[in-house]
Design a protein around this motif. Structure first.
Motif, mmCIF file in Angstrom:
data_model
loop_
_atom_site.group_PDB
_atom_site.id
_atom_site.type_symbol
_atom_site.label_atom_id
_atom_site.label_comp_id
_atom_site.label_asym_id
_atom_site.label_seq_id
_atom_site.Cartn_x
_atom_site.Cartn_y
_atom_site.Cartn_z
ATOM 1 N N TYR A 297 3.191 -0.532 9.473
ATOM 2 C CA TYR A 297 3.883 -0.367 8.141
ATOM 3 C C TYR A 297 3.499 -1.447 7.097
ATOM 4 O O TYR A 297 3.064 -1.073 5.946
ATOM 5 N N ASP A 298 3.445 -2.690 7.498
ATOM 6 C CA ASP A 298 3.154 -3.652 6.548
ATOM 7 C C ASP A 298 1.727 -3.665 6.204
ATOM 8 O O ASP A 298 1.503 -3.698 4.883
ATOM 9 N N THR A 299 0.857 -3.266 7.155
ATOM 10 C CA THR A 299 -0.555 -3.072 6.795
ATOM 11 C C THR A 299 -0.681 -1.913 5.851
ATOM 12 O O THR A 299 -1.398 -1.978 4.716
ATOM 13 N N VAL A 300 -0.163 -0.813 6.212
ATOM 14 C CA VAL A 300 -0.395 0.439 5.377
ATOM 15 C C VAL A 300 0.250 0.128 3.916
ATOM 16 O O VAL A 300 -0.439 0.623 2.934
ATOM 17 N N PHE A 301 1.330 -0.206 3.551
ATOM 18 C CA PHE A 301 1.942 -0.714 2.622
ATOM 19 C C PHE A 301 1.040 -1.597 1.707
ATOM 20 O O PHE A 301 0.785 -1.425 0.420
ATOM 21 N N ASN A 303 -2.146 -2.242 2.146
ATOM 22 C CA ASN A 303 -3.504 -1.595 1.545
ATOM 23 C C ASN A 303 -3.137 -0.794 0.363
ATOM 24 O O ASN A 303 -4.064 -0.587 -0.573
ATOM 25 N N ASN A 304 -2.091 -0.021 0.364
ATOM 26 C CA ASN A 304 -1.704 0.881 -0.826
ATOM 27 C C ASN A 304 -1.803 -0.026 -2.052
ATOM 28 O O ASN A 304 -2.167 0.637 -3.061
ATOM 29 N N CYS A 305 -1.060 -1.101 -1.806
ATOM 30 C CA CYS A 305 -1.010 -2.009 -3.176
ATOM 31 C C CYS A 305 -2.482 -2.625 -3.616
ATOM 32 O O CYS A 305 -2.759 -2.376 -4.749
ATOM 33 N N LYS A 306 -3.299 -2.842 -2.558
ATOM 34 C CA LYS A 306 -4.557 -3.254 -2.964
ATOM 35 C C LYS A 306 -5.479 -2.024 -3.541
ATOM 36 O O LYS A 306 -6.257 -2.468 -4.594
ATOM 37 N N ILE A 307 -5.208 -0.930 -3.175
ATOM 38 C CA ILE A 307 -6.015 0.436 -3.617
ATOM 39 C C ILE A 307 -5.762 0.188 -5.086
ATOM 40 O O ILE A 307 -6.658 0.545 -5.766
ATOM 41 N N GLU A 308 -4.460 0.199 -5.533
ATOM 42 C CA GLU A 308 -4.074 0.705 -6.946
ATOM 43 C C GLU A 308 -4.663 -0.818 -7.768
ATOM 44 O O GLU A 308 -4.988 -0.391 -8.931
ATOM 45 N N ILE A 309 -4.696 -1.893 -7.085
ATOM 46 C CA ILE A 309 -5.229 -3.047 -8.063
ATOM 47 C C ILE A 309 -6.564 -3.113 -8.061
ATOM 48 O O ILE A 309 -7.287 -3.064 -9.178
ATOM 49 N N TYR A 310 -7.764 -2.623 -7.004
ATOM 50 C CA TYR A 310 -8.868 -2.502 -7.111
ATOM 51 C C TYR A 310 -9.356 -1.481 -8.118
ATOM 52 O O TYR A 310 -10.207 -1.727 -8.920
ATOM 53 N N TRP A 311 -8.329 -0.123 -8.314
ATOM 54 C CA TRP A 311 -8.873 0.684 -8.910
ATOM 55 C C TRP A 311 -8.540 0.165 -10.569
ATOM 56 O O TRP A 311 -9.590 0.365 -11.533
ATOM 57 N N ALA A 312 -7.425 -0.522 -10.548
ATOM 58 C CA ALA A 312 -7.175 -1.030 -12.076
ATOM 59 C C ALA A 312 -8.114 -1.874 -12.347
ATOM 60 O O ALA A 312 -8.580 -2.152 -13.623
ATOM 61 N N LEU A 313 -8.939 -2.890 -11.385
ATOM 62 C CA LEU A 313 -9.818 -3.989 -11.696
ATOM 63 C C LEU A 313 -11.243 -3.143 -11.968
ATOM 64 O O LEU A 313 -12.560 -3.758 -11.789
ATOM 65 N N ASN A 314 -11.168 -1.802 -11.900
ATOM 66 C CA ASN A 314 -12.573 -0.755 -12.000
ATOM 67 C C ASN A 314 -13.443 -1.208 -10.887
ATOM 68 O O ASN A 314 -14.754 -1.402 -11.223
ATOM 69 N N GLN A 315 -12.856 -1.069 -9.673
ATOM 70 C CA GLN A 315 -13.546 -1.106 -8.430
ATOM 71 C C GLN A 315 -13.120 0.134 -7.755
ATOM 72 O O GLN A 315 -12.551 0.004 -6.651
ATOM 73 N N PRO A 316 -13.488 1.325 -8.343
ATOM 74 C CA PRO A 316 -12.866 2.480 -7.688
ATOM 75 C C PRO A 316 -13.702 2.756 -6.398
ATOM 76 O O PRO A 316 -12.895 3.345 -5.491
ATOM 77 N N GLN A 317 -14.801 2.416 -6.163
ATOM 78 C CA GLN A 317 -15.348 2.812 -4.755
ATOM 79 C C GLN A 317 -14.707 1.764 -3.915
ATOM 80 O O GLN A 317 -14.445 2.302 -2.725
ATOM 81 N N LYS A 318 -14.567 0.688 -3.982
ATOM 82 C CA LYS A 318 -13.730 -0.404 -2.989
ATOM 83 C C LYS A 318 -12.332 0.163 -2.856
ATOM 84 O O LYS A 318 -11.850 0.470 -1.707
ATOM 85 N N ALA A 319 -11.801 0.803 -3.929
ATOM 86 C CA ALA A 319 -10.357 1.388 -3.438
ATOM 87 C C ALA A 319 -10.651 2.685 -2.824
ATOM 88 O O ALA A 319 -9.601 2.950 -1.784
ATOM 89 N N LEU A 320 -11.448 3.594 -3.038
ATOM 90 C CA LEU A 320 -11.579 4.508 -2.249
ATOM 91 C C LEU A 320 -12.021 4.337 -0.873
ATOM 92 O O LEU A 320 -11.393 5.120 -0.117
ATOM 93 N N GLU A 321 -12.762 3.375 -0.512
ATOM 94 C CA GLU A 321 -12.947 3.102 0.836
ATOM 95 C C GLU A 321 -11.779 2.703 1.555
ATOM 96 O O GLU A 321 -11.633 2.901 2.907
ATOM 97 N N LEU A 322 -11.020 1.733 0.844
ATOM 98 C CA LEU A 322 -9.882 1.296 1.498
ATOM 99 C C LEU A 322 -8.665 2.534 1.701
ATOM 100 O O LEU A 322 -8.017 2.451 2.563
ATOM 101 N N ALA A 323 -8.767 3.474 0.730
ATOM 102 C CA ALA A 323 -7.856 4.785 0.995
ATOM 103 C C ALA A 323 -8.100 5.468 2.157
ATOM 104 O O ALA A 323 -7.273 5.951 2.756
ATOM 105 N N ILE A 324 -9.427 5.837 2.293
ATOM 106 C CA ILE A 324 -9.922 6.520 3.427
ATOM 107 C C ILE A 324 -9.604 5.780 4.822
ATOM 108 O O ILE A 324 -9.141 6.468 5.627
#
Length: 653
Positions: A297-301, A303-324
């Motif tokens: 659960y800690d890992t999943v939670f 990762n979701n935080c980092k996905i949102e941050i990477y997206w906000a930092l204009n790194q959508p591809q990196k965020a998408l890879e982490l979401a998958i």
């Protein structure tokens, strides 16, 4: 410059005595060696206890203690193995007290490794054993743990059921030991369902009791500060939320509670995301991971935080890879809130990156899961259960006070008077309860029928709108407009007729035609259909229950005709049988391998709803309502498909 040279220069500049440093390093190595020696010695002692145990209780305790030691050392898998042996010993001796204790700890370990299904099953076993011992403290603790599991998985009805069960035991027995844990567990359930008011009430109850001796552990107090921060965050009071999370961090540091430190950092990062300070948010998430226990659960939670941050930092591809990567984790199935969040990310990121096909598929999954988690009936049931519990508790308190006053007033009266009053009182209560039960049962049946009639498959809606969108993209506006008009007509009819007890046979046929036409569009006209009935049939004057045939039409298309590339045919024959209307639905699909007159095993949601409605209509109107299913291949080897015969009662007054 090499790292070794840099270190040497730094030491010289700071005037560090190399001999002194060597002494410190040697001391540190010696400390590590001592710790390793102590751990090895402890293992040997536990293994000696196990081999030297003279009876089952000694052996059970030895395996249990060794398992808890291994868990503290981070060897969760080995800890599980030892606790399973301890549980088997308890079961062999039918020692329910020990079975409850060991199973409760074992379920917690399975939760840590992400196997929520096994964890829930073991918690249930633990609860059954605890109830046999009538140990209220153990029953309440295990029941609340079980409620937490159901909340994780999005099963909020069961979560509130077991949570209130635990709370009722604690409060009615005036057992305030770790009552804050129970209040916070209840607040988390209402957090997941989006009921801020109820969540706030339980957090405030916990906060009032946190300083009372025995009412809260270190982890409970940490959860209270975290809950207060979460409520402030939900109300957009960012500074107040950060202050609570900072208090949580300081408190956890003072008490050596690393999990609390990680939670404070992670939740603070969410505030900084809201404030658009993304670099700081990422820094805090990465720091929080250093304090994580490494649970799924800690890992999943995180990762979701980092996905949102990477997206906000204009790194959508990196965020998408982490979401998958995150959605692919086996444990994600058990964490409903995080799974919903991840599905939202996958849809929006794919759309932003131009992966429209993938975005459409993820959007479909997102809406289906949202429908499951945000179902208003579920939320209403949860809130009604909690309200009922609070009302019952107040009534019990009032009744208790009334009884005490009555005893004081009647203490000098004759026993015969007291007996007469009590008998009359009991008789009155039984009579009132009987009347209320009858009223409640009738209202429940009426409400249930209305709820069952109000169903409309969201998957069908999304697919139809998607097909209409395809026509629009292909510049075929005429077809798009035509099907959109049919869809609007079907939707309007569904909303209009869902509150009616009966509709005309003519209206029912119009709805079915619209539905079949829309399904033909979805499947690119791979099948045809025909509706046959006697021209003398008075369609406008025959009244029947609404929307009873559509589930069978849906099944015929979905399971019978879907796999045919061409030549599919759906037939609907209607005949007047005086007291009922006979509907015969027939398709030329591949049929089913085995068939009985009544379907058994798994049923679709639509068929379950039909079966419930059928029984309610039959009970309310005292009329037969029957159906049967025939596999055409069983009747003739040269034929294929399924025939369904439904006798719907006529409900004309």
């Amino acid at each position: 410059m090499s790292s070794k040279k840099s270190v040497k220069i730094m030491l010289l500049k700071t005037g560090v005595n190399l001999c002194a440093l060597a002494t410190l390093l040697f001391g540190a190595l010696s400390a590590n060696a001592l710790q390793s020696y102590q751990q090895d010695t402890a293992r040997i002692e536990y293994e000696t206890r196990i081999s030297g145990a003279t009876d089952s209780i000694d052996k059970l305790n030895a395996y249990f203690d060794y398992g808890m030691f291994l868990d503290a050392e981070g060897e969760t898998e080995n800890a599980i193995t030892n606790l399973e042996v301890a549980l088997q010993i308890a079961e062999n001796s039918s020692n329910y007290k020990e079975m409850a204790r060991v199973a409760n700890s074992l379920a917690a370990l399975y939760l840590m490794v992400g196997d929520l299904e096994v964890s829930t099953a073991i918690y249930k076993k633990a609860l059954e054993c605890a109830e046999k011992t009538e140990d209220n403290t153990e029953i309440a603790k295990i029941s609340m743990n079980l409620a937490g599991n159901y909340s994780f998985n999005g099963d909020y009805n069961n979560a509130i059921k077991y949570g209130l069960y635990a709370l009722k035991i604690k409060e009615t027995t005036n057992n305030w030991v770790r009552i804050c844990y129970h209040y916070m567990a209840m607040s988390n359930i209402f957090k997941e369902t989006g009921n801020l008011e109820k969540r706030k009430q339980y957090v405030q109850r916990a906060y009032k009791m946190k300083d009372v001796e025995g009412c809260a552990s270190v982890s409970d107090i940490a959860k209270i500060y975290n809950g207060l921060g979460g409520i402030a965050e939900h109300q957009f009071k960012h500074e107040e939320a950060l202050a609570y999370y900072d208090t949580l961090k300081v408190f956890s540091e003072e008490n050596g509670f690393t999990q609390g430190i990680g939670t404070a950092l992670t939740n603070s990062s969410l505030i900084y995301i809201e404030l658009k300070e993304y670099e700081k948010a990422l820094e805090m998430v990465l720091e929080a991971e250093e304090y994580s226990n490494g649970t799924p659960y800690d890992t999943v939670f995180s990762n979701n935080c980092k996905i949102e941050i990477y997206w906000a930092l204009n790194q959508p591809q990196k965020a998408l890879e982490l979401a998958i990567e995150n959605i692919s984790k086996e444990e994600m199935t058990y964490y409903s809130a995080e799974r919903l969040k991840c599905l939202q990310f996958l849809y929006e990121l794919n759309f932003v990156l131009g992966h429209y096909s993938d975005a459409y598929n993820w959007n479909d999954s997102l809406h289906v899961y949202q429908e499951y988690l945000r179902d208003e009936d579920v939320r209403s049931t949860i809130e009604d259960l909690e309200t009922k519990y609070q009302t019952e508790k107040k009534e019990q308190q009032i009744e208790l006070l009334t009884t005490e006053n009555l005893l004081r007033r009647r203490v000098m009266q004759a026993a015969i008077v007291i007996v007469i009053i009590l008998v009359l009182l009991v008789a009155l209560i039984l009579y009132i309860l009987r009347i209320r039960r009858k009223q409640a049962k009738y209202i429940q049946n009426e409400l249930q029928q209305q709820v069952l009639r109000s169903q409309m498959n969201p998957h069908f809606i999304f697919n139809v709108l998607g097909s209409i969108q395809n026509f629009m993209l292909a510049n075929d506006s005429k077809k798009a407009a035509g099907y959109l008009s049919q869809f609007a007509s079907l939707t309007r009819a569904t909303l209009e007729y869902s509150s009616e007890d009966t509709i005309s046979l003519s209206d029912e046929l119009n709805m079915l035609k619209n539905y079949i036409e829309l399904e033909r569009m979805r499947f690119q006209n791979k099948f045809d259909y025909q509706i046959d009935y006697d021209e003398n049939l008075e369609l406008d004057f025959i009244k029947i229950p609404p929307m009873m045939i559509q589930p069978f039409i849906e099944n015929a298309i979905k399971h019978g005709l879907k796999k045919r590339n061409e030549g599919g045919l759906l037939k609907l024959q209607i005949a007047d049988k005086t007291d009922w209307i006979e509907f015969v639905i027939e398709d030329n699909g591949e049929g089913m391998p085995k068939m009985t007159t009544k379907p058994k095993g798994h049923k679709s949601m639509a068929m379950k709803i039909f079966e419930k409605r059928r029984k309610l209509i039959q009970q309310k109107n005292n009329k037969d309502f029957e159906y049967r299913i025939q596999n055409l291949k069983d009747l003739n080897q040269n034929h294929s498909g399924v025939r369904i015969i439904i006798n719907i009662p006529v409900l004309n007054e």
